[in-house]
Design a protein around this motif. Structure first.
Motif, PDB file in Angstrom:
ATOM      1  N   MET A   1       0.840  -1.195   0.000  1.00 43.42           N
ATOM      2  CA  MET A   1       0.000   0.000   0.000  1.00 43.42           C
ATOM      3  C   MET A   1       0.878   1.249   0.000  1.00 43.42           C
ATOM      4  SD  MET A   1      -2.891   1.207   2.769  1.00 43.42           S
ATOM      5  CE  MET A   1      -1.693   1.545   4.056  1.00 43.42           C
ATOM      6  N   THR A   2       0.510   2.216  -0.842  1.00 41.09           N
ATOM      7  CA  THR A   2       1.246   3.480  -0.918  1.00 41.09           C
ATOM      8  C   THR A   2       0.325   4.617  -0.525  1.00 41.09           C
ATOM      9  OG1 THR A   2       2.634   2.603  -2.698  1.00 41.09           O
ATOM     10  CG2 THR A   2       2.596   4.990  -2.400  1.00 41.09           C
ATOM     11  N   THR A   3       0.822   5.492   0.324  1.00 38.95           N
ATOM     12  CA  THR A   3       0.051   6.621   0.846  1.00 38.95           C
ATOM     13  C   THR A   3       0.786   7.917   0.549  1.00 38.95           C
ATOM     14  OG1 THR A   3      -0.843   5.239   2.639  1.00 38.95           O
ATOM     15  CG2 THR A   3      -0.982   7.630   2.921  1.00 38.95           C
ATOM     16  N   GLY A  29       5.100   0.989   4.483  1.00 34.26           N
ATOM     17  CA  GLY A  29       5.405   1.378   5.854  1.00 34.26           C
ATOM     18  C   GLY A  29       6.631   2.250   6.033  1.00 34.26           C
ATOM     19  N   PHE A  30       7.322   2.598   4.927  1.00 34.18           N
ATOM     20  CA  PHE A  30       8.530   3.423   5.016  1.00 34.18           C
ATOM     21  C   PHE A  30       8.355   4.703   4.204  1.00 34.18           C
ATOM     22  CE2 PHE A  30      10.082  -0.635   6.379  1.00 34.18           C
ATOM     23  CZ  PHE A  30      11.109  -0.352   7.266  1.00 34.18           C
ATOM     24  N   ILE A  31       9.008   5.774   4.661  1.00 33.92           N
ATOM     25  CA  ILE A  31       8.960   7.049   3.949  1.00 33.92           C
ATOM     26  C   ILE A  31       9.899   6.961   2.741  1.00 33.92           C
ATOM     27  CG2 ILE A  31       9.410   9.536   4.082  1.00 33.92           C
ATOM     28  CD1 ILE A  31       8.818   9.325   7.118  1.00 33.92           C
ATOM     29  N   LYS A 369      11.182   4.444   8.952  1.00 35.27           N
ATOM     30  CA  LYS A 369       9.867   3.845   9.138  1.00 35.27           C
ATOM     31  C   LYS A 369       8.845   4.952   9.382  1.00 35.27           C
ATOM     32  CE  LYS A 369       9.798   0.061  11.533  1.00 35.27           C
ATOM     33  NZ  LYS A 369       9.824  -0.865  12.698  1.00 35.27           N
ATOM     34  N   ALA A 370       7.685   4.848   8.767  1.00 36.01           N
ATOM     35  CA  ALA A 370       6.640   5.861   8.932  1.00 36.01           C
ATOM     36  C   ALA A 370       5.915   5.654  10.255  1.00 36.01           C
ATOM     37  CB  ALA A 370       5.660   5.801   7.766  1.00 36.01           C
ATOM     38  N   ASP A 371       6.160   6.534  11.186  1.00 40.73           N
ATOM     39  CA  ASP A 371       5.521   6.530  12.503  1.00 40.73           C
ATOM     40  C   ASP A 371       5.102   7.979  12.743  1.00 40.73           C
ATOM     41  OD1 ASP A 371       4.929   6.540  15.252  1.00 40.73           O
ATOM     42  OD2 ASP A 371       6.319   4.899  15.633  1.00 40.73           O
ATOM     43  N   ILE A 372       3.880   8.320  12.345  1.00 40.87           N
ATOM     44  CA  ILE A 372       3.500   9.717  12.135  1.00 40.87           C
ATOM     45  C   ILE A 372       2.150  10.037  12.769  1.00 40.87           C
ATOM     46  CG2 ILE A 372       2.910  11.444  10.370  1.00 40.87           C
ATOM     47  CD1 ILE A 372       4.804   9.973   8.459  1.00 40.87           C
ATOM     48  N   SER A 373       2.085  11.179  13.463  1.00 42.97           N
ATOM     49  CA  SER A 373       0.816  11.736  13.936  1.00 42.97           C
ATOM     50  C   SER A 373       0.421  12.888  13.026  1.00 42.97           C
ATOM     51  CB  SER A 373       0.946  12.217  15.384  1.00 42.97           C
ATOM     52  OG  SER A 373       1.222  11.130  16.247  1.00 42.97           O
ATOM     53  N   ILE A 374      -0.880  13.000  12.730  1.00 39.90           N
ATOM     54  CA  ILE A 374      -1.396  13.937  11.729  1.00 39.90           C
ATOM     55  C   ILE A 374      -2.432  14.845  12.404  1.00 39.90           C
ATOM     56  CG2 ILE A 374      -2.455  14.105   9.445  1.00 39.90           C
ATOM     57  CD1 ILE A 374      -1.746  11.059   9.117  1.00 39.90           C
ATOM     58  N   PHE A 375      -2.256  16.176  12.273  1.00 35.20           N
ATOM     59  CA  PHE A 375      -3.091  17.079  13.068  1.00 35.20           C
ATOM     60  C   PHE A 375      -3.133  18.491  12.488  1.00 35.20           C
ATOM     61  CE2 PHE A 375       1.262  16.994  14.507  1.00 35.20           C
ATOM     62  CZ  PHE A 375       1.590  18.324  14.728  1.00 35.20           C
ATOM     63  N   ASN A 376      -4.050  19.289  13.046  1.00 40.50           N
ATOM     64  CA  ASN A 376      -4.180  20.710  12.749  1.00 40.50           C
ATOM     65  C   ASN A 376      -4.030  21.461  14.074  1.00 40.50           C
ATOM     66  OD1 ASN A 376      -5.068  23.332  12.320  1.00 40.50           O
ATOM     67  ND2 ASN A 376      -6.949  22.767  11.261  1.00 40.50           N
ATOM     68  N   PRO A 377      -2.947  22.217  14.274  1.00 40.63           N
ATOM     69  CA  PRO A 377      -2.703  22.842  15.582  1.00 40.63           C
ATOM     70  C   PRO A 377      -3.544  24.074  15.874  1.00 40.63           C
ATOM     71  CG  PRO A 377      -0.967  23.453  14.062  1.00 40.63           C
ATOM     72  CD  PRO A 377      -1.839  22.469  13.328  1.00 40.63           C
ATOM     73  N   GLY A 404      -6.642  22.745  18.648  1.00 40.02           N
ATOM     74  CA  GLY A 404      -5.900  21.672  17.989  1.00 40.02           C
ATOM     75  C   GLY A 404      -6.766  20.458  17.731  1.00 40.02           C
ATOM     76  N   LYS A 405      -6.780  20.024  16.483  1.00 44.28           N
ATOM     77  CA  LYS A 405      -7.605  18.891  16.066  1.00 44.28           C
ATOM     78  C   LYS A 405      -6.712  17.777  15.538  1.00 44.28           C
ATOM     79  CE  LYS A 405     -11.247  17.772  12.683  1.00 44.28           C
ATOM     80  NZ  LYS A 405     -12.094  18.339  11.611  1.00 44.28           N
ATOM     81  N   VAL A 406      -6.966  16.563  15.985  1.00 43.46           N
ATOM     82  CA  VAL A 406      -6.216  15.397  15.501  1.00 43.46           C
ATOM     83  C   VAL A 406      -6.923  14.817  14.285  1.00 43.46           C
ATOM     84  CG1 VAL A 406      -5.455  13.053  16.043  1.00 43.46           C
ATOM     85  CG2 VAL A 406      -5.259  14.854  17.767  1.00 43.46           C
ATOM     86  N   TYR A 407      -6.163  14.602  13.209  1.00 43.64           N
ATOM     87  CA  TYR A 407      -6.730  13.947  12.027  1.00 43.64           C
ATOM     88  C   TYR A 407      -6.551  12.430  12.096  1.00 43.64           C
ATOM     89  CZ  TYR A 407      -7.146  18.531   9.770  1.00 43.64           C
ATOM     90  OH  TYR A 407      -7.488  19.827   9.448  1.00 43.64           O
ATOM     91  N   GLY A 408      -5.427  11.963  12.680  1.00 46.58           N
ATOM     92  CA  GLY A 408      -5.202  10.532  12.767  1.00 46.58           C
ATOM     93  C   GLY A 408      -3.728  10.192  12.863  1.00 46.58           C
ATOM     94  N   VAL A 409      -3.384   8.960  12.467  1.00 46.54           N
ATOM     95  CA  VAL A 409      -1.997   8.482  12.539  1.00 46.54           C
ATOM     96  C   VAL A 409      -1.682   7.582  11.341  1.00 46.54           C
ATOM     97  CG1 VAL A 409      -1.902   8.532  15.073  1.00 46.54           C
ATOM     98  CG2 VAL A 409      -2.629   6.435  13.912  1.00 46.54           C
ATOM     99  N   PHE A 410      -0.386   7.461  11.070  1.00 47.53           N
ATOM    100  CA  PHE A 410       0.102   6.412  10.167  1.00 47.53           C
ATOM    101  C   PHE A 410       1.231   5.706  10.904  1.00 47.53           C
ATOM    102  CE2 PHE A 410       2.270   4.052   7.029  1.00 47.53           C
ATOM    103  CZ  PHE A 410       1.386   3.843   5.981  1.00 47.53           C
ATOM    104  N   VAL A 411       1.038   4.408  11.160  1.00 47.36           N
ATOM    105  CA  VAL A 411       2.044   3.606  11.847  1.00 47.36           C
ATOM    106  C   VAL A 411       1.742   2.132  11.563  1.00 47.36           C
ATOM    107  CG1 VAL A 411       0.701   3.506  14.024  1.00 47.36           C
ATOM    108  CG2 VAL A 411       3.196   3.226  14.073  1.00 47.36           C
ATOM    109  N   ASN A 412       2.790   1.324  11.600  1.00 47.32           N
ATOM    110  CA  ASN A 412       2.645  -0.113  11.319  1.00 47.32           C
ATOM    111  C   ASN A 412       1.968  -0.362   9.974  1.00 47.32           C
ATOM    112  OD1 ASN A 412       3.858  -0.935  13.741  1.00 47.32           O
ATOM    113  ND2 ASN A 412       1.946  -0.700  14.853  1.00 47.32           N
ATOM    114  N   ASN A 413       2.298   0.514   9.018  1.00 46.38           N
ATOM    115  CA  ASN A 413       1.765   0.436   7.657  1.00 46.38           C
ATOM    116  C   ASN A 413       0.244   0.504   7.619  1.00 46.38           C
ATOM    117  OD1 ASN A 413       2.192   0.365   4.880  1.00 46.38           O
ATOM    118  ND2 ASN A 413       2.093  -1.868   4.754  1.00 46.38           N
TER     119      ASN A 413
END
Length: 419
Positions: A1-3, A29-31, A369-377, A404-413
């Motif tokens: 999967m590619t994001t 799962g990797f940048i 490795k993609a371990d990312i939090s996604i948000f709007n501060p 601040g609003k959290v959109y989600g995460v990308f981790v563990n692919n």
């Protein structure tokens, strides 16, 4: 999967792209690539949101889920789903269960239960058998099974020699020992910060002194034994000073503060709302200012939600009879981002806790490795019960303004986004 994450402002001081707006391409799962513009030629899974920001994945070091034994409060499954939607790619789970997580089988149970979920779970095992503070638990065996630290949740170790032995023993395998900052002899049956408000409201006082005496004892022991000590959820100005001096001496001591102690005072108790009953109790404006300054100066290493679900039967009673604790995963970012600079917040929820708990370092860089939090501060809103995803609803932040609003995460692919 590619994001493909589009037009994201990167907040990561370890990255060459810090404070820059970039596209981020993630594959398997990797940048793979970070650039000004990456065309979506192959119809990649797309993440595109208003005022999109990303950082290394957030790590909450004090979370309780209830399971095993208190599944009505929160299950591991639901808790990890809540954590992911609240921006956390990793959580450390307290031994706040029945039975207590005090042996290798119990540690393995937690790890196996969390297998396959987006957010990573790391057990904090009990320091003593059944968290009774009498006999030390099997620390080495539990670390070998996956425990990352040892502490009796919200239960201070009264036996000085037991704490001394634990600090000495844990050095053999570089173990991290927790000590909850409360002297029960001084605190007694206190349920509110001892001061003007507790007197006005007729609530038994828990003085700041109870916290200071315990911290001072633990720091003396640490100076004698060596080793690594973590003091969770400090709540007073004097505690910051004590830990600051210990760090100047070169002691390996770290500490955390909860979101509610950074933002709420004991003035909230005038409503007698049991959601404001916490342990340690909410303190004063002077304490809040000192705690915020402690974060900015680096004395306080970690910010945590201290997420502690309680079902309605434990909270919908008289204040004096209610259980202490508030949930906090969903509200942590919005509450703390309202009072601290974004970079200070990110550091205390990403790189610092990862270093203290010896987790793999994360970085938003190509090849990592993609371990990312996604948000709007910048998103501002009023926190209501509709924002609560946890099974239990005992939040101290209901009807509080958030930033601040959290959109989600990308981790563990895996990509998890709030709908």
């Amino acid at each position: 999967m590619t994001t493909l994450i589009k037009s994201a402002t990167i907040i990561d001081t370890s990255s060459p792209y810090h404070n820059q707006q970039k596209d981020i391409l993630i594959s398997d799962g990797f940048i793979q690539k970070i650039a000004d513009n990456i065309p979506n030629k192959k119809e990649y899974q797309l993440v595109k949101e208003e005022n999109l920001h990303v950082s290394c994945g957030w790590f909450d070091t004090s979370v309780s889920f209830g399971e095993p034994g208190y599944e009505e409060r929160e299950t591991i499954k639901n808790g990890l789903q809540v954590a992911a939607k609240s921006g956390f790619t990793a959580v450390a789970v307290n031994a706040n269960s029945n039975p207590v997580i005090d042996n290798k089988s119990a540690v393995e149970f937690l790890i196996n239960k969390a297998n396959g979920f987006t957010t990573n779970l790391y057990p904090i095992a009990a320091l003593t058998q059944q968290s009774k503070g009498e006999e030390m638990a099997e620390l080495y065996d539990m670390q070998q099974s996956g425990a990352i630290a040892f502490g009796d949740y919200k239960k201070p170790i009264a036996n000085d020699n037991l704490m001394k032995i634990a600090l000495l023993y844990a050095q053999n395998f570089d173990g991290l020992v927790f000590s909850f900052p409360k002297n029960n002899s001084i605190a007694g049956e206190g349920i509110a910060n001892e001061g003007i408000n507790s007197t006005k409201l007729g609530l038994k006082g828990n003085p700041a002194l109870a916290e200071h005496i315990q911290i001072a004892r633990d720091l003396f022991l640490l100076e004698y034994t060596g080793g690594k000590l973590h003091i969770p959820t400090i709540s007073t100005a004097k505690s910051v000073d004590l830990i600051k001096e210990a760090k100047k001496k070169g002691l390996q001591v770290s500490c955390s503060v909860s979101a509610h102690h950074l933002t709420l005072t004991d003035d909230e108790l005038h409503s007698f709302d049991s959601n404001y009953k916490t342990n340690p109790p909410l303190r004063t404006k002077t304490d809040i200012k000192a705690l915020q300054k402690g974060v900015k100066s680096g004395v306080i290493d970690i910010i945590t939600s201290d997420h502690n679900p309680m079902d309605i039967e434990l909270k919908k009673v008289e204040f004096s009879q209610a259980k202490s604790g508030t949930i906090g995963l969903e509200s942590l970012f919005g509450a703390v981002n309202s009072v601290l600079d974004l970079e200070d917040f990110i550091e205390t929820i990403t790189s610092k806790p990862r270093t203290i708990f010896r987790l793999e370092e994360a970085s938003i860089s190509e090849g990592k490795k993609a371990d990312i939090s996604i948000f709007n501060p910048d998103d501002e809103y009023l926190f209501t019960k509709e924002h609560i995803l946890s099974t239990s609803k005992n939040s101290a932040f209901i009807n509080k303004k958030m930033k601040g609003k959290v959109y989600g995460v990308f981790v563990n692919n895996q990509l998890i986004l709030n709908s």
